[in-house]
Design a protein around this motif. Structure first.
Motif, PDB file in Angstrom:
ATOM      1  N   SER A  52      -5.894  -4.089  12.493  1.00 51.27           N
ATOM      2  CA  SER A  52      -6.003  -5.184  11.531  1.00 51.27           C
ATOM      3  C   SER A  52      -6.666  -6.345  12.260  1.00 51.27           C
ATOM      4  O   SER A  52      -6.287  -6.645  13.388  1.00 51.27           O
ATOM      5  CB  SER A  52      -4.611  -5.599  11.061  1.00 51.27           C
ATOM      6  OG  SER A  52      -4.659  -6.815  10.360  1.00 51.27           O
ATOM      7  N   THR A  63      -9.543  -9.631   3.533  1.00 50.64           N
ATOM      8  CA  THR A  63      -8.135  -9.386   3.871  1.00 50.64           C
ATOM      9  C   THR A  63      -7.591  -8.205   3.074  1.00 50.64           C
ATOM     10  O   THR A  63      -6.875  -7.352   3.607  1.00 50.64           O
ATOM     11  CB  THR A  63      -7.291 -10.652   3.610  1.00 50.64           C
ATOM     12  OG1 THR A  63      -7.760 -11.680   4.478  1.00 50.64           O
ATOM     13  CG2 THR A  63      -5.815 -10.409   3.884  1.00 50.64           C
ATOM     14  N   THR A  70      -9.180  -5.000   4.599  1.00 48.14           N
ATOM     15  CA  THR A  70      -8.739  -4.592   5.926  1.00 48.14           C
ATOM     16  C   THR A  70      -7.242  -4.296   5.967  1.00 48.14           C
ATOM     17  O   THR A  70      -6.829  -3.254   6.471  1.00 48.14           O
ATOM     18  CB  THR A  70      -9.076  -5.666   6.975  1.00 48.14           C
ATOM     19  OG1 THR A  70      -8.560  -6.913   6.544  1.00 48.14           O
ATOM     20  CG2 THR A  70     -10.566  -5.783   7.169  1.00 48.14           C
ATOM     21  N   ASP A  71      -6.415  -5.196   5.425  1.00 52.34           N
ATOM     22  CA  ASP A  71      -4.972  -5.014   5.612  1.00 52.34           C
ATOM     23  C   ASP A  71      -4.348  -4.026   4.630  1.00 52.34           C
ATOM     24  O   ASP A  71      -3.259  -3.518   4.886  1.00 52.34           O
ATOM     25  CB  ASP A  71      -4.251  -6.364   5.531  1.00 52.34           C
ATOM     26  CG  ASP A  71      -4.418  -7.138   6.827  1.00 52.34           C
ATOM     27  OD1 ASP A  71      -4.814  -6.522   7.821  1.00 52.34           O
ATOM     28  OD2 ASP A  71      -4.157  -8.347   6.844  1.00 52.34           O
ATOM     29  N   HIS A 117      -5.085   0.896   6.029  1.00 54.41           N
ATOM     30  CA  HIS A 117      -3.842   1.678   6.089  1.00 54.41           C
ATOM     31  C   HIS A 117      -3.894   2.828   5.081  1.00 54.41           C
ATOM     32  O   HIS A 117      -3.523   3.967   5.381  1.00 54.41           O
ATOM     33  CB  HIS A 117      -2.630   0.800   5.755  1.00 54.41           C
ATOM     34  CG  HIS A 117      -2.121  -0.024   6.912  1.00 54.41           C
ATOM     35  ND1 HIS A 117      -2.937  -0.661   7.796  1.00 54.41           N
ATOM     36  CD2 HIS A 117      -0.860  -0.307   7.308  1.00 54.41           C
ATOM     37  CE1 HIS A 117      -2.208  -1.306   8.696  1.00 54.41           C
ATOM     38  NE2 HIS A 117      -0.932  -1.099   8.418  1.00 54.41           N
ATOM     39  N   TYR A 133      -2.169 -12.782   2.699  1.00 53.00           N
ATOM     40  CA  TYR A 133      -1.554 -11.861   3.647  1.00 53.00           C
ATOM     41  C   TYR A 133      -0.288 -11.244   3.055  1.00 53.00           C
ATOM     42  O   TYR A 133       0.043 -10.110   3.332  1.00 53.00           O
ATOM     43  CB  TYR A 133      -1.210 -12.659   4.899  1.00 53.00           C
ATOM     44  CG  TYR A 133      -0.993 -11.870   6.163  1.00 53.00           C
ATOM     45  CD1 TYR A 133      -1.924 -10.934   6.602  1.00 53.00           C
ATOM     46  CD2 TYR A 133       0.123 -12.098   6.950  1.00 53.00           C
ATOM     47  CE1 TYR A 133      -1.735 -10.247   7.778  1.00 53.00           C
ATOM     48  CE2 TYR A 133       0.315 -11.413   8.135  1.00 53.00           C
ATOM     49  CZ  TYR A 133      -0.613 -10.498   8.545  1.00 53.00           C
ATOM     50  OH  TYR A 133      -0.422  -9.818   9.709  1.00 53.00           O
ATOM     51  N   ASN A 169       0.718  -7.104   2.745  1.00 55.57           N
ATOM     52  CA  ASN A 169       1.755  -6.474   3.547  1.00 55.57           C
ATOM     53  C   ASN A 169       2.830  -5.841   2.685  1.00 55.57           C
ATOM     54  O   ASN A 169       3.410  -4.831   3.041  1.00 55.57           O
ATOM     55  CB  ASN A 169       2.329  -7.484   4.532  1.00 55.57           C
ATOM     56  CG  ASN A 169       1.413  -7.652   5.718  1.00 55.57           C
ATOM     57  OD1 ASN A 169       1.281  -6.745   6.520  1.00 55.57           O
ATOM     58  ND2 ASN A 169       0.715  -8.760   5.785  1.00 55.57           N
TER      59      ASN A 169
END
Ligand code: NAP
Length: 158
Positions: free
Chosen positions: A86, A106, A109-110, A114, A149, A153
């Motif tokens: 990340s 963001t 990528t985040d 995954h 973010y 998550n």
């Protein structure tokens, strides 16, 4: 020998995880975008020369496909996968004024990295294998200036 993949192993948590598995006697595979950063880690930790490192940008489906194809051809399977890669938070700041491309980046990528890695890893894993998805405490706790973010998550934990 057990085979472990740690994505983003050239710095921070990923590098420490690579070192821990290496010391525990695992065959370690890792990747990152900037090979120079990996070479700096190698200069500090010469024992990393036994690690199978490839420069890969996991955002790029074609690079990810080649990377996991290489793992399949070279090792046949994975016993453990640590999804850690990340970049530093790119969408930091007041949400209403964060550049749209930073919000998108963001998300890609985040969440996407995954997701993509999981898709490949599950096809390489026999019963009893393990996957760890690195997330953040921000996934359960709002953090000022890191609004984008938070949902990423939460998503990566599901
Ligand atoms: N540090 C913290 O306090 C903290 C707290 C909570 C959660 N986390 C989570 O823990 C994980 C690691 O954080 P960290 O602080 O150790 O990060 P870091 O030091 O910035 O390391 C990130 C690693 O991922 C690689 N990477 C980034 N983008 C990549 C891509 N597109 N393809 C392949 N590799 C890529 C980086 O190398 P390149 O840049 O060369 O690609 C680097 O090796 C992240 O998932 C982060 O969200 C960290």
């Amino acid at each position: 020998m057990k085979i472990v993949l740690v994505t983003g192993g050239s710095s921070g948590i990923g590098l420490q995880t690579v070192l821990a598995f290496q010391q525990a006697g695992y065959r370690v595979i890792t990747c990152s975008r900037d090979e120079n950063k990996w070479n700096q880690a190698l200069a500090t930790h010469p024992e990393l020369s036994a690690v199978d490192y490839l420069p890969v940008d996991l955002k790029d489906v074609h690079q990810a496909d080649r990377f996991f194809g290489y793992i399949r051809e070279s090792y046949g399977h994975l016993d453990i996968a640590i999804n850690n890669a990340s970049p530093k938070l790119e969408s930091r700041g007041e949400f209403s004024s964060v550049p749209i491309d930073a919000l998108y980046s963001t998300m890609v990528t985040d969440f996407w990295i995954h997701t993509l890695c999981l898709r490949y890893e599950l096809n390489l894993m026999p019963a009893g294998s393990a996957i760890v998805n690195l997330s953040s405490v921000n996934g359960i706790r709002p953090t000022p200036n890191a609004a984008m973010y938070l949902p990423q998550n939460m998503a990566s934990k599901d």
